[in-house]
Structure formats: structure tokens, C-alpha cells
Scaffold this motif. Structure first.
Motif, PDB file in Angstrom:
ATOM      1  N   PRO A 531       0.827  -1.235   0.000  1.00  0.00           N
ATOM      2  CA  PRO A 531       0.000   0.000   0.000  1.00  0.00           C
ATOM      3  C   PRO A 531       0.841   1.256   0.000  1.00  0.00           C
ATOM      4  CG  PRO A 531      -0.828  -1.585   1.595  1.00  0.00           C
ATOM      5  CD  PRO A 531       0.493  -2.151   1.128  1.00  0.00           C
ATOM      6  N   ALA A 532       1.983   1.199   0.644  1.00  0.00           N
ATOM      7  CA  ALA A 532       2.819   2.437   0.705  1.00  0.00           C
ATOM      8  C   ALA A 532       3.378   2.781  -0.651  1.00  0.00           C
ATOM      9  CB  ALA A 532       3.949   2.230   1.722  1.00  0.00           C
ATOM     10  N   ARG A 533       3.864   1.726  -1.354  1.00  0.00           N
ATOM     11  CA  ARG A 533       4.403   2.001  -2.687  1.00  0.00           C
ATOM     12  C   ARG A 533       3.295   2.456  -3.622  1.00  0.00           C
ATOM     13  NH1 ARG A 533       6.298  -2.572  -3.346  1.00  0.00           N
ATOM     14  NH2 ARG A 533       8.345  -2.166  -2.398  1.00  0.00           N
ATOM     15  N   ALA A 534       2.164   1.846  -3.495  1.00  0.00           N
ATOM     16  CA  ALA A 534       1.030   2.263  -4.328  1.00  0.00           C
ATOM     17  C   ALA A 534       0.642   3.696  -4.029  1.00  0.00           C
ATOM     18  CB  ALA A 534      -0.159   1.338  -4.085  1.00  0.00           C
ATOM     19  N   ALA A 535       0.742   4.039  -2.782  1.00  0.00           N
ATOM     20  CA  ALA A 535       0.410   5.429  -2.422  1.00  0.00           C
ATOM     21  C   ALA A 535       1.400   6.399  -3.029  1.00  0.00           C
ATOM     22  CB  ALA A 535       0.391   5.570  -0.889  1.00  0.00           C
ATOM     23  N   LEU A 536       2.712   6.044  -3.041  1.00  0.00           N
ATOM     24  CA  LEU A 536       3.722   6.913  -3.646  1.00  0.00           C
ATOM     25  C   LEU A 536       3.487   7.049  -5.133  1.00  0.00           C
ATOM     26  CD1 LEU A 536       6.930   5.711  -1.731  1.00  0.00           C
ATOM     27  CD2 LEU A 536       5.661   7.860  -1.436  1.00  0.00           C
ATOM     28  N   ALA A 537       3.170   5.939  -5.776  1.00  0.00           N
ATOM     29  CA  ALA A 537       2.920   6.001  -7.223  1.00  0.00           C
ATOM     30  C   ALA A 537       1.705   6.858  -7.513  1.00  0.00           C
ATOM     31  CB  ALA A 537       2.719   4.578  -7.759  1.00  0.00           C
ATOM     32  N   ALA A 538       0.692   6.714  -6.669  1.00  0.00           N
ATOM     33  CA  ALA A 538      -0.512   7.524  -6.857  1.00  0.00           C
ATOM     34  C   ALA A 538      -0.209   9.002  -6.657  1.00  0.00           C
ATOM     35  CB  ALA A 538      -1.602   7.069  -5.891  1.00  0.00           C
ATOM     36  N   SER A 539       0.676   9.216  -5.698  1.00  0.00           N
ATOM     37  CA  SER A 539       1.046  10.620  -5.462  1.00  0.00           C
ATOM     38  C   SER A 539       1.772  11.216  -6.657  1.00  0.00           C
ATOM     39  CB  SER A 539       1.913  10.702  -4.193  1.00  0.00           C
ATOM     40  OG  SER A 539       2.326  12.013  -3.975  1.00  0.00           O
ATOM     41  N   ASP A 540       2.699  10.457  -7.258  1.00  0.00           N
ATOM     42  CA  ASP A 540       3.410  10.971  -8.442  1.00  0.00           C
ATOM     43  C   ASP A 540       2.452  11.202  -9.594  1.00  0.00           C
ATOM     44  OD1 ASP A 540       5.728  10.800  -7.007  1.00  0.00           O
ATOM     45  OD2 ASP A 540       6.298   8.814  -7.793  1.00  0.00           O
ATOM     46  N   ALA A 541       1.509  10.286  -9.783  1.00  0.00           N
ATOM     47  CA  ALA A 541       0.530  10.463 -10.870  1.00  0.00           C
ATOM     48  C   ALA A 541      -0.332  11.698 -10.632  1.00  0.00           C
ATOM     49  CB  ALA A 541      -0.350   9.209 -10.981  1.00  0.00           C
ATOM     50  N   GLU A 542      -0.658  11.855  -9.360  1.00  0.00           N
ATOM     51  CA  GLU A 542      -1.476  13.045  -9.038  1.00  0.00           C
ATOM     52  C   GLU A 542      -0.710  14.346  -9.330  1.00  0.00           C
ATOM     53  OE1 GLU A 542      -3.838  15.003  -5.207  1.00  0.00           O
ATOM     54  OE2 GLU A 542      -2.576  13.205  -4.959  1.00  0.00           O
ATOM     55  N   ALA A 543       0.605  14.368  -9.026  1.00  0.00           N
ATOM     56  CA  ALA A 543       1.425  15.570  -9.294  1.00  0.00           C
ATOM     57  C   ALA A 543       1.498  15.852 -10.781  1.00  0.00           C
ATOM     58  CB  ALA A 543       2.827  15.389  -8.704  1.00  0.00           C
ATOM     59  N   ALA A 544       1.659  14.766 -11.606  1.00  0.00           N
ATOM     60  CA  ALA A 544       1.705  14.966 -13.061  1.00  0.00           C
ATOM     61  C   ALA A 544       0.383  15.506 -13.567  1.00  0.00           C
ATOM     62  CB  ALA A 544       2.056  13.643 -13.748  1.00  0.00           C
ATOM     63  N   ALA A 545      -0.709  14.960 -13.024  1.00  0.00           N
ATOM     64  CA  ALA A 545      -2.039  15.448 -13.466  1.00  0.00           C
ATOM     65  C   ALA A 545      -2.255  16.892 -13.080  1.00  0.00           C
ATOM     66  CB  ALA A 545      -3.126  14.554 -12.857  1.00  0.00           C
ATOM     67  N   VAL A 546      -1.796  17.205 -11.892  1.00  0.00           N
ATOM     68  CA  VAL A 546      -1.953  18.608 -11.455  1.00  0.00           C
ATOM     69  C   VAL A 546      -1.148  19.548 -12.326  1.00  0.00           C
ATOM     70  CG1 VAL A 546      -1.442  20.207  -9.587  1.00  0.00           C
ATOM     71  CG2 VAL A 546      -2.571  18.025  -9.092  1.00  0.00           C
ATOM     72  N   ALA A 547       0.072  19.121 -12.706  1.00  0.00           N
ATOM     73  CA  ALA A 547       0.903  19.969 -13.585  1.00  0.00           C
ATOM     74  C   ALA A 547       0.245  20.148 -14.936  1.00  0.00           C
ATOM     75  CB  ALA A 547       2.305  19.357 -13.727  1.00  0.00           C
ATOM     76  N   ALA A 548      -0.336  19.070 -15.479  1.00  0.00           N
ATOM     77  CA  ALA A 548      -1.025  19.189 -16.773  1.00  0.00           C
ATOM     78  C   ALA A 548      -2.238  20.100 -16.657  1.00  0.00           C
ATOM     79  CB  ALA A 548      -1.427  17.780 -17.257  1.00  0.00           C
ATOM     80  N   TRP A 549      -2.905  19.917 -15.529  1.00  0.00           N
ATOM     81  CA  TRP A 549      -4.106  20.799 -15.351  1.00  0.00           C
ATOM     82  C   TRP A 549      -3.713  22.269 -15.235  1.00  0.00           C
ATOM     83  CZ3 TRP A 549      -5.906  23.840 -11.307  1.00  0.00           C
ATOM     84  CH2 TRP A 549      -7.206  24.320 -11.433  1.00  0.00           C
ATOM     85  N   ASP A 550      -2.599  22.574 -14.555  1.00  0.00           N
ATOM     86  CA  ASP A 550      -2.114  23.959 -14.437  1.00  0.00           C
ATOM     87  C   ASP A 550      -1.734  24.530 -15.794  1.00  0.00           C
ATOM     88  OD1 ASP A 550      -2.517  23.927 -11.742  1.00  0.00           O
ATOM     89  OD2 ASP A 550      -0.418  23.385 -11.240  1.00  0.00           O
ATOM     90  N   THR A 551      -1.061  23.654 -16.614  1.00  0.00           N
ATOM     91  CA  THR A 551      -0.675  24.122 -17.959  1.00  0.00           C
ATOM     92  C   THR A 551      -1.899  24.445 -18.785  1.00  0.00           C
ATOM     93  OG1 THR A 551       1.311  22.768 -17.829  1.00  0.00           O
ATOM     94  CG2 THR A 551       0.626  23.524 -20.023  1.00  0.00           C
ATOM     95  N   ALA A 552      -2.913  23.571 -18.731  1.00  0.00           N
ATOM     96  CA  ALA A 552      -4.139  23.831 -19.491  1.00  0.00           C
ATOM     97  C   ALA A 552      -4.850  25.090 -18.986  1.00  0.00           C
ATOM     98  CB  ALA A 552      -5.066  22.607 -19.389  1.00  0.00           C
ATOM     99  N   ARG A 553      -4.806  25.246 -17.663  1.00  0.00           N
ATOM    100  CA  ARG A 553      -5.466  26.439 -17.109  1.00  0.00           C
ATOM    101  C   ARG A 553      -4.774  27.723 -17.543  1.00  0.00           C
ATOM    102  NH1 ARG A 553      -5.630  26.628 -10.748  1.00  0.00           N
ATOM    103  NH2 ARG A 553      -3.415  26.951 -11.184  1.00  0.00           N
ATOM    104  N   GLU A 554      -3.412  27.716 -17.565  1.00  0.00           N
ATOM    105  CA  GLU A 554      -2.673  28.893 -18.019  1.00  0.00           C
ATOM    106  C   GLU A 554      -2.965  29.182 -19.473  1.00  0.00           C
ATOM    107  OE1 GLU A 554      -0.973  31.060 -16.399  1.00  0.00           O
ATOM    108  OE2 GLU A 554      -1.195  30.034 -14.465  1.00  0.00           O
ATOM    109  N   ALA A 555      -3.037  28.124 -20.318  1.00  0.00           N
ATOM    110  CA  ALA A 555      -3.340  28.336 -21.750  1.00  0.00           C
ATOM    111  C   ALA A 555      -4.735  28.932 -21.916  1.00  0.00           C
ATOM    112  CB  ALA A 555      -3.228  27.017 -22.500  1.00  0.00           C
ATOM    113  N   ALA A 556      -5.702  28.410 -21.123  1.00  0.00           N
ATOM    114  CA  ALA A 556      -7.061  28.937 -21.222  1.00  0.00           C
ATOM    115  C   ALA A 556      -7.116  30.413 -20.775  1.00  0.00           C
ATOM    116  CB  ALA A 556      -8.002  28.084 -20.367  1.00  0.00           C
ATOM    117  N   ARG A 557      -6.312  30.743 -19.678  1.00  0.00           N
ATOM    118  CA  ARG A 557      -6.297  32.140 -19.208  1.00  0.00           C
ATOM    119  C   ARG A 557      -5.715  33.048 -20.286  1.00  0.00           C
ATOM    120  NH1 ARG A 557      -3.371  31.415 -15.157  1.00  0.00           N
ATOM    121  NH2 ARG A 557      -5.047  30.978 -13.661  1.00  0.00           N
ATOM    122  N   ALA A 558      -4.625  32.618 -20.964  1.00  0.00           N
ATOM    123  CA  ALA A 558      -4.009  33.438 -22.024  1.00  0.00           C
ATOM    124  C   ALA A 558      -4.956  33.625 -23.183  1.00  0.00           C
ATOM    125  CB  ALA A 558      -2.711  32.773 -22.493  1.00  0.00           C
ATOM    126  N   THR A 559      -5.684  32.527 -23.544  1.00  0.00           N
ATOM    127  CA  THR A 559      -6.642  32.633 -24.659  1.00  0.00           C
ATOM    128  C   THR A 559      -7.762  33.616 -24.290  1.00  0.00           C
ATOM    129  OG1 THR A 559      -6.158  30.345 -25.257  1.00  0.00           O
ATOM    130  CG2 THR A 559      -8.190  31.317 -26.138  1.00  0.00           C
TER     131      THR A 559
END
Length: 856
Positions: A531-559
Motif C-alpha cells: 500500500p505504501a508504494r502504491a500510495a507513492l505512485a498515486a502521489s506521483d501520478a497526481e502531481a503529473a495530473a496537477v501539472a497538466a491541469w495547471d498548464t491547461a489552465r494557463e493556456a485557457a487564461r491566455a486565450t
């Protein structure tokens, strides 16, 4: 002959010999007056006990050295011998100025009594310093002399030397003058008023030495006698010293000074010179006498021959009389006609006299009416002033009463408050007296209470100290227990918090694990799943998703920002386009308004008339544009010029020239209008003088002279009027050529008043601006002198016949009225055109300043 009766000296003399108010009385001790003149006594004066007596023939004045004897003589001589050089002694010309202080108004009055009639006359002198300041400048030393006949109203005793004079009988050694001393002007005014109120006083005032000497001579007081007295008293010696001469020449000099005026020795010199000439020509005169005696004999023969010639001339004259009888008979008819003409002239003269008398009566009536109006206005003014004074007095009394009533209420309140305060104070005093025993008992009880309180306070302080010591020990123990309890409570709370945190974190981990399992990120079927390793992997995936979401949000704000900027730019462009369209519409409307205004101005026919354009439609275009850049747009058709006017383009090109032409036209019209109105005023004045009948008026100087002579009762007519009324029209030209100055001057119809007219006009000071000749009717109608060679050098410009001819005056009047009517019409037309030009110039100037060119 007069004798000195009394002397009065007031506020004059040096510091060591001062005369405050001194009267030296010499009356009633001499011989009786032989022929006393009747005199009116004062109303309250005592009845005379006997005939008047002459003054003392001699007197002795005893004074110590420096007491004022010489001062008295100098002051007397200053009245009878005016001038500083006639001062007694003659050593100092300013000795009289030393007798007057800065604030003085000195008086020296002498009363003289006639030796025969007993009549009195008072002569005196008044002097003061101008500006009330002693100066070395003799021009600041003012002095004047006066004289009057004493009687009811004024005498030597009540001279107005001060503002008030005692009415009581004079007391020896006491001054009758009371109050403030009068100045020289105040004294002169008082003396003049007394002279007006009592004419018998014959008051006379003079400031010039020579005229005063002449007046003294007229009164019978010879100043020369006092000149001898001055010379005899020059060194305060005897009178014999004046006639102590050592040689003949000294006596001759004394005699010449006595009988001649030292100021005018030309008469004596001429007399001596005439006697010398006669003595020198004695031989010549004797020869002339012998020649005259011989000539008398010869002249006797000449007289006889002259008598013979006279007889022959009588015979010849008789023959001439007989020869001229026929001529006299033929001229009889002419004499009768001339008599008739003279009778008519006399009637005209009588009529002129009647007119002059009527004008004089009218002048007097006007003066009486003016005086009555002035008196009525003066009385009305006096009544109004009295009424105003009474009203002001009533107003002052009303204001005083109103202020008193206003103050009465305050005074009453103050009195009521004072009464209440007095009653309260009395009640307080009475209450204090009644409460004195109780207050004493209260004071005793208070003292006992204070002592008990002090004792209780000391006991309480001791008990408090003991309790404070015990309380300090208990407080130290309580603080130690409180610290221990606080540490235990803190440790327990920390343990509870850590436990709660761990339980919350465990719940979160469990929840996240369950969510990961549900999302498929963890496999819970695998037995070895960590469970701990799974939690770490989930955390990394969540960070990548958050970064993608921030990038999309910045692009939408610029548009979105880009879209907003584009929308704003589009809005600004639309607003600019709308504003440009509005500006274009406004410019088009302004251009149409400018064109309409230019067309309205160009339609004025006055502009075309100023430019000299024909009124027909087919005219040439107006050259010269107004500015180089104002050219018509390509393809624009030229505007049609209206008939008789200008187009807007023509007005635009010639605006400056039209404005200059209008300005010049306005200035020229103003000058022409001023000239026309001036000429109309002159014609109106002449026409007003002509009226409905009569001749042209003579000059204003002539009219003023005739009016002034009429005011003094001297009949006179203007020369032109006398020529028209009293001279045959056939003789007008001859009289005008012979006496032009009298025709254009003044004719005195009464020859007896010619001399008085000369005197009246000499003292009138009319100061005419032209030459005004004055003469009698006989001088105007005198025979015309024969024309000589010198007469050709002077000729007369033909005058206006309307000055002496009624028919010519009627023609002149008719011509003046016609000319005035035509000029009035011309003035109205010119004024209307001037008003139009001014309005057109104002409109053109306003259009040139506010609007631009009409061409595009």
C-alpha cells in the motif's frame, strides 16, 4: 480846526511800556464851544448839564524813564503820519513792529473835537502780524486805518476790539472790552456792520498811506502839522530848535519843505525855470512889444480895406440871393418831403424809445420776479430748516425716552435681584444664628467620631498587617501548586492532541487507499501489494495530473485575455468610426451653414454697389481669391450668381476688400453726417432768429452791447435794424459804403446820451471778440464825403441784403427752409445708409472671424 480830545491804546506797546487798555481823557476842561452843533445822545446817557467844552489846551504826562512817553508819541504819529519812515526819531524803520507781540491785535484810536461846533471824529489804526508769528519781513506786518463819527451805536468807549463790550458805564482804570480779542478782519467786519446799521457813523477803512493822508485832509486834520511836530520831537527837544537856522539857505530849505510836496518837486522846478526864461528873454520881449505897437497902425489900414471888401461882398451876395430865388422855390418841395421823412424818422425813434423803455420795464419786472422767487425760496428754506431742527430735536428726545424705557427694565430686574439677595442673606444669617447650638453639638460629636475612627483605623491597620503576612505565605504555596498543576495539564493535553492527530492521519490513509483501490491504481487482490508504494505512485501520478491541469489552465487564461483584448480593440474601432461619422455630419452641417451665411451676406446689394458691379445677370467674375489654398473641389459646378448680387465664392474671395470699403464708407458717411448736422444747426439758429418775419440777426457782440445800453436807460438799436427802419432803401448802398462800421455796429437814437453811453461802455468790460462801433444816428446819416484817391484802396464786400431788406430776408428765409428740408431728407437717408453699412460691416467682420472659407 480840531483838538485832541481822547486817546485810547489797546494791546500795544513794548514789553517795558505796555498799554493793555488805556484811555487818556482830555475832555471838558477848556473853553466852551462857541457854536455847538446838535447831537443825538445815547438812549441811556445822562442829560448834558451845560454847553460842551473844548479839551484841555495843554497837558503834562509824568512818567519815569522807560515808562512809555516816547511810545505814546510814536503811536499817535503812526495814526496821523502813516509809514515807518515817519516814526518819531526816524532812526529805525521797524520800531513800530516792535510794539506788537505775536498774538496782539493792537489798536490806537484818537478822538478829535472841533473847536467851533464841538463835533467829534475818531481816527485810529489797527495792526497785527499775519499768521500770528513775529517776523523780520515787513510784508507780514499788516496795518490799516479807519475813521468814524461817534454817536449812537459806536464810540471810542465801545470800540469792537473784543468779542463783547460792557454795557455798564465805563469805570476809570477798568477795561470795557471783555472776551476774546478780535482779529483785524473781525474788527473790520464789526466796524462795517455798525456802519451799515448806523449810516450816520460814516465809517471809513483804508490800507494805503497816500489815500489815508488824503482822507485826513478831507476830514480837516492836516498831516503836515504832525510832520513838523515829529521833526520838533525828533530828539525830544524844544519847538524852537526847528527854526534855529544858521544861514539863509537853511531857512530857504525849511520854507520850501513847508510849502512844497517833497514827493513832487517837478512843479517847483518848472516854476523857477519859467521865471528864469522870462528874465532871460526880457530884451527880446521888449523888442516884440515895439514891433506889436508898429504893427497895430498898419493893421488899422488893413481893417478899413477889409470893411470895404465886406460891403462889396454884401452887394455881391444880394445879387446871388436874387439869382438863387428860383432854385429855392424849386427845392421847396424837396424840403417838404425831407421834413416828412424827418417826421417819420422821429416817429421811428419814438417807437424805438418806447421799445427800449418796454424792454427796461421787462428787465426790471424779471429782476423783481426773480427777487420775489428768491425771497420766497429763502423763507421756505428757513421754515424747512426750522421744521427739520424741531424734528431732529423731537427725534433726539424720543431716542432718549426709548433708551430710558429700555434701561428701566434692566434697572428693575437689578433692583429685584438685589432685594432677593438681601432677603436670602438675611435668612442665611438668621438660620446660622438659630443653628449655632446644633452646629456646636455637631462639631463635638464630629470630634469624638474622628477620635474613634482614628483608633479603629490603627487597630484595623495592625490586623491588616498580620493578615497580609499570612496571605503572602499562603499565596507562595498556592503559586507553587498552580505551577505543578499547569505542567501536568499541559503534558496531558499534548498527549491527547498527538493521539487525535494519529487517528486522523490513519483515517485519511485508509480513505486514500480505498479510493486508489476503487480507481484501479492499487490491486488489493495481489497478496504482495504494498500500500505504501502504491500510495507513492498515486502521489506521483497526481502531481503529473496537477501539472497538466495547471498548464491547461494557463493556456485557457491566455486565450481568454487575448479574446478580451480583441473585443476591446473592436469596440474602440467601432466608437472611433461612429465619432468620425458624427464629425463628418457636423462638418457638413457647418459647411452648409457657412455657405448659407455667405450667400445671405453676398445677397446684400450694398456689397455689389461698393465693388461697382452691374446689376445685370451676365457680369464678369470677381477677380482675386481671398487665399491661395481655398480652391473649388474638382468636379464641383460653379455657383450661379444671383441677379444684382454676389455669390458665396465671390464674397469669400473679396471679403478683405469689402471690409476695407465698408470701413471707409462708414467713416466718410460719419464725416458727411457731422457736416450736414452742423450746417443744419447753423441754419436752424439763423431761421430761429429770423422767425416768421424780420431781418437776419446782427452779431452777438452788437446784441450784447445794445442790451447793456438798454439796461442803463440809453436808447440804442443795431445799425442794420436802424438802416432798415429809418433810412430810405434807395440810400442803403450809399450809407453802407460811407459808414460800414456804424451799420455793423450800434446806433444811439438819443444824441444827448452819447457821452453817458461812452462812460457806461468804458466801465462795462464786455470784451467783444469783434470790433463794435458805437455812434449816433446823425453820424450814420451824415453827408457822404467825396470819394478821393485814398478811397479806392478800401472797398466793401457786398453784404447779404437780408440784413437790411425785408424782401431779401423773406427770400433768405424761404431758401433756408427749403435747404433745411432737403438737408433733413439727406440726413435721414445718410443716417439709414450709415446704420446699414455699420450692421453689414459687423456681420462681415463676424463672418470673417468666426467662419472659414466656403470653398472646399
Amino acid at each position: 480846526m480840531y483838538e485832541l480830545s481822547r486817546i485810547r491804546l489797546y494791546s500795544i506797546g513794548p514789553a517795558g511800556a505796555r498799554y493793555a487798555d488805556t484811555v487818556l481823557d482830555l475832555r471838558g476842561v477848556g473853553e466852551p464851544v462857541p457854536h455847538p452843533a446838535p447831537a443825538q445822545a445815547e438812549f441811556f446817557a445822562d442829560e448834558p448839564t451845560g454847553p460842551p467844552r473844548r479839551p484841555a489846551p495843554a497837558g503834562v504826562l509824568f512818567l519815569e524813564n522807560g515808562g512809555g512817553k516816547s511810545v505814546l508819541l510814536k503811536l499817535i504819529f503812526s495814526v496821523m503820519l502813516p509809514g515807518h519812515r515817519n516814526t518819531l526819531g526816524g532812526a529805525s524803520s521797524g520800531v513800530l513792529r516792535k510794539f506788537l507781540l505775536a498774538d496782539d491785535c493792537g489798536h490806537v484810536a484818537l478822538e478829535w473835537q472841533h473847536t467851533q461846533t464841538g463835533e467829534c471824529v475818531v481816527v485810529g489804526k489797527v495792526s497785527e502780524w499775519r499768521g500770528r508769528q513775529v517776523s523780520n519781513d515787513p510784508r507780514k506786518f499788516a496795518e490799516a486805518w479807519y475813521s468814524f463819527r461817534p454817536g449812537p451805536g459806536l464810540s471810542l468807549d465801545n470800540l469792537p476790539v473784543a468779542e463783547s463790550t460792557a454795557v455798564r458805564p465805563p469805570v476809570e482804570g477798568a477795561s470795557g472790552a471783555q472776551g476774546r480779542r478780535r482779529t483785524m478782519k473781525g474788527f473790520r467786519d464789526a466796524l462795517t456792520e455798525a456802519g451799515k446799521a448806523y449810516p450816520h457813523l460814516e465809517v471809513y477803512f483804508e490800507e494805503i498811506h497816500d489815500r489815508w493822508n488824503e482822507h485826513l485832509t478831507e476830514l480837516g486834520l492836516d498831516p503836515e502839522l504832525f510832520r513838523y511836530q515829529r521833526e520838533m520831537n525828533a530828539d525830544e527837544g524844544e519847538a524852537a530848535g526847528l527854526f534855529a537856522v544858521k544861514k539863509d539857505s537853511d531857512f530857504t530849505d525849511l520854507l520850501l519843505r513847508a510849502v512844497t510836496d517833497t514827493r513832487d518837486t517837478d512843479g517847483l522846478a518848472d516854476l523857477v525855470h519859467g521865471f528864469g526864461n522870462k528874465l532871460g528873454r526880457r530884451a527880446e520881449l521888449m523888442a516884440e512889444r515895439d514891433f506889436t505897437a508898429g504893427s497895430v497902425d498898419l493893421l488899422g489900414k488893413i481893417v478899413e480895406a477889409a470893411e470895404t471888401r465886406s460891403r462889396l461882398r454884401d452887394v455881391h451876395a444880394g445879387a446871388e440871393r436874387r439869382t438863387r430865388t428860383l432854385a429855392r422855390r424849386l427845392s421847396a418841395r424837396a424840403a417838404e418831403e425831407r421834413a416828412r421823412a424827418a417826421d417819420l424818422a422821429e416817429r421811428v425813434t419814438d417807437a424805438a424809445h418806447a421799445v427800449t423803455a418796454a424792454e427796461s420795464a421787462r428787465g426790471r419786472s424779471a429782476a423783481v420776479s426773480a427777487e420775489l422767487a428768491y425771497r420766497h425760496a429763502s423763507l421756505a428754506l428757513a421754515v424747512a430748516e426750522k421744521a427739520a431742527t424741531a424734528q431732529r430735536r423731537e427725534l433726539l428726545e424720543a431716542r432718549t425716552l426709548h433708551a430710558a424705557w429700555q434701561a428701566a427694565e434692566i434697572v428693575l430686574r437689578h433692583r429685584a435681584a438685589a432685594d432677593r439677595s438681601a432677603r436670602v442673606a438675611a435668612a442665611i444669617l438668621e438660620a446660622e444664628r438659630d443653628a449655632a447650638p446644633a452646629l456646636a453639638a455637631r462639631a463635638s460629636a464630629a470630634a469624638a467620631l474622628v477620635r474613634a475612627l482614628h483608633t479603629a483605623a490603627e487597630e484595623g491597620e495592625r490586623t491588616a498587617n498580620e493578615e497580609e503576612e499570612r496571605s503572602a505565605a499562603l499565596q507562595a504555596a498556592g503559586e507553587a501548586a498552580h505551577r505543578d498543576a499547569t505542567a501536568a495539564a499541559t503534558a496531558a493535553q499534548r498527549a491527547r492532541s498527538e493521539a487525535e492527530h494519529l487517528r486522523a492521519r490513519l483515517a485519511e490513509v485508509q480513505q486514500e487507499t480505498a479510493e486508489a483501490v476503487r480507481a484501479g491504481w492499487l490491486d488489493d487482490s495481489a497478496p504482495d501489494a504494498d500500500p505504501a508504494r502504491a500510495a507513492l505512485a498515486a502521489s506521483d501520478a497526481e502531481a503529473a495530473a496537477v501539472a497538466a491541469w495547471d498548464t491547461a489552465r494557463e493556456a485557457a487564461r491566455a486565450t481568454a485575455d487575448t479574446a478580451r483584448e480583441a473585443a476591446a480593440a473592436e469596440s474602440r474601432a467601432e466608437l472611433t468610426a461612429a465619432r468620425a461619422a458624427d464629425a463628418a455630419d457636423a462638418a457638413e452641417a457647418a459647411h452648409r451653414a457657412e455657405r448659407l451665411a455667405a450667400a445671405s451676406l453676398a445677397a446684400a446689394p450694398r456689397l455689389a454697389a461698393l465693388l461697382g458691379l452691374p446689376s445685370a445677370p451676365g457680369r464678369a467674375p470677381v477677380p482675386g481669391p481671398r487665399s491661395g489654398g481655398d480652391t473649388p473641389a474638382a468636379g464641383a459646378a460653379p455657383a450661379e450668381a444671383p441677379a444684382g448680387g454676389l455669390t458665396a465664392e465671390d464674397l469669400d474671395r473679396t471679403a478683405d476688400e469689402l471690409h476695407t470699403l465698408l470701413t471707409d464708407a462708414v467713416a466718410s458717411a460719419e464725416r458727411q453726417l457731422f457736416d450736414l448736422r452742423t450746417a443744419a444747426a447753423d441754419d436752424a439758429r439763423i431761421l430761429g432768429a429770423l422767425g416768421d418775419g424780420g431781418l437776419l440777426p446782427p452779431g452777438p457782440d452788437v446784441l450784447a452791447t445794445v442790451e447793456y445800453l438798454g439796461e442803463h436807460g440809453i436808447p440804442a438799436l443795431p445799425g442794420w435794424r436802424y438802416l432798415a427802419q429809418s433810412v430810405d432803401p434807395a440810400d442803403h448802398a450809399a450809407v453802407l459804403a460811407a459808414r460800414p462800421e456804424l451799420v455793423d455796429g450800434v446806433v444811439i437814437t438819443d444824441p444827448d446820451t452819447h457821452a453817458r453811453a461812452r462812460e457806461v461802455l468804458a466801465g462795462a468790460a464786455l470784451l467783444p471778440r469783434s470790433t463794435v462801433a458805437v455812434g449816433t444816428a446823425a453820424a450814420l446819416l451824415a453827408p457822404v464825403p467825396p470819394a478821393g484817391d485814398d478811397a479806392a484802396a478800401v472797398f466793401l464786400v457786398p453784404p447779404n441784403p437780408a440784413m437790411h431788406d425785408e424782401h431779401a430776408a423773406d427770400e433768405e428765409r424761404r431758401a433756408l427752409r427749403d435747404r433745411a428740408t432737403a438737408r433733413d431728407t439727406e440726413i435721414r437717408e445718410l443716417a439709414a445708409r450709415l446704420a446699414g453699412d455699420r450692421e453689414l460691416a459687423a456681420r462681415l467682420a463676424s463672418w470673417r472671424i468666426g467662419d472659414g472659407p466656403v470653398s472646399r
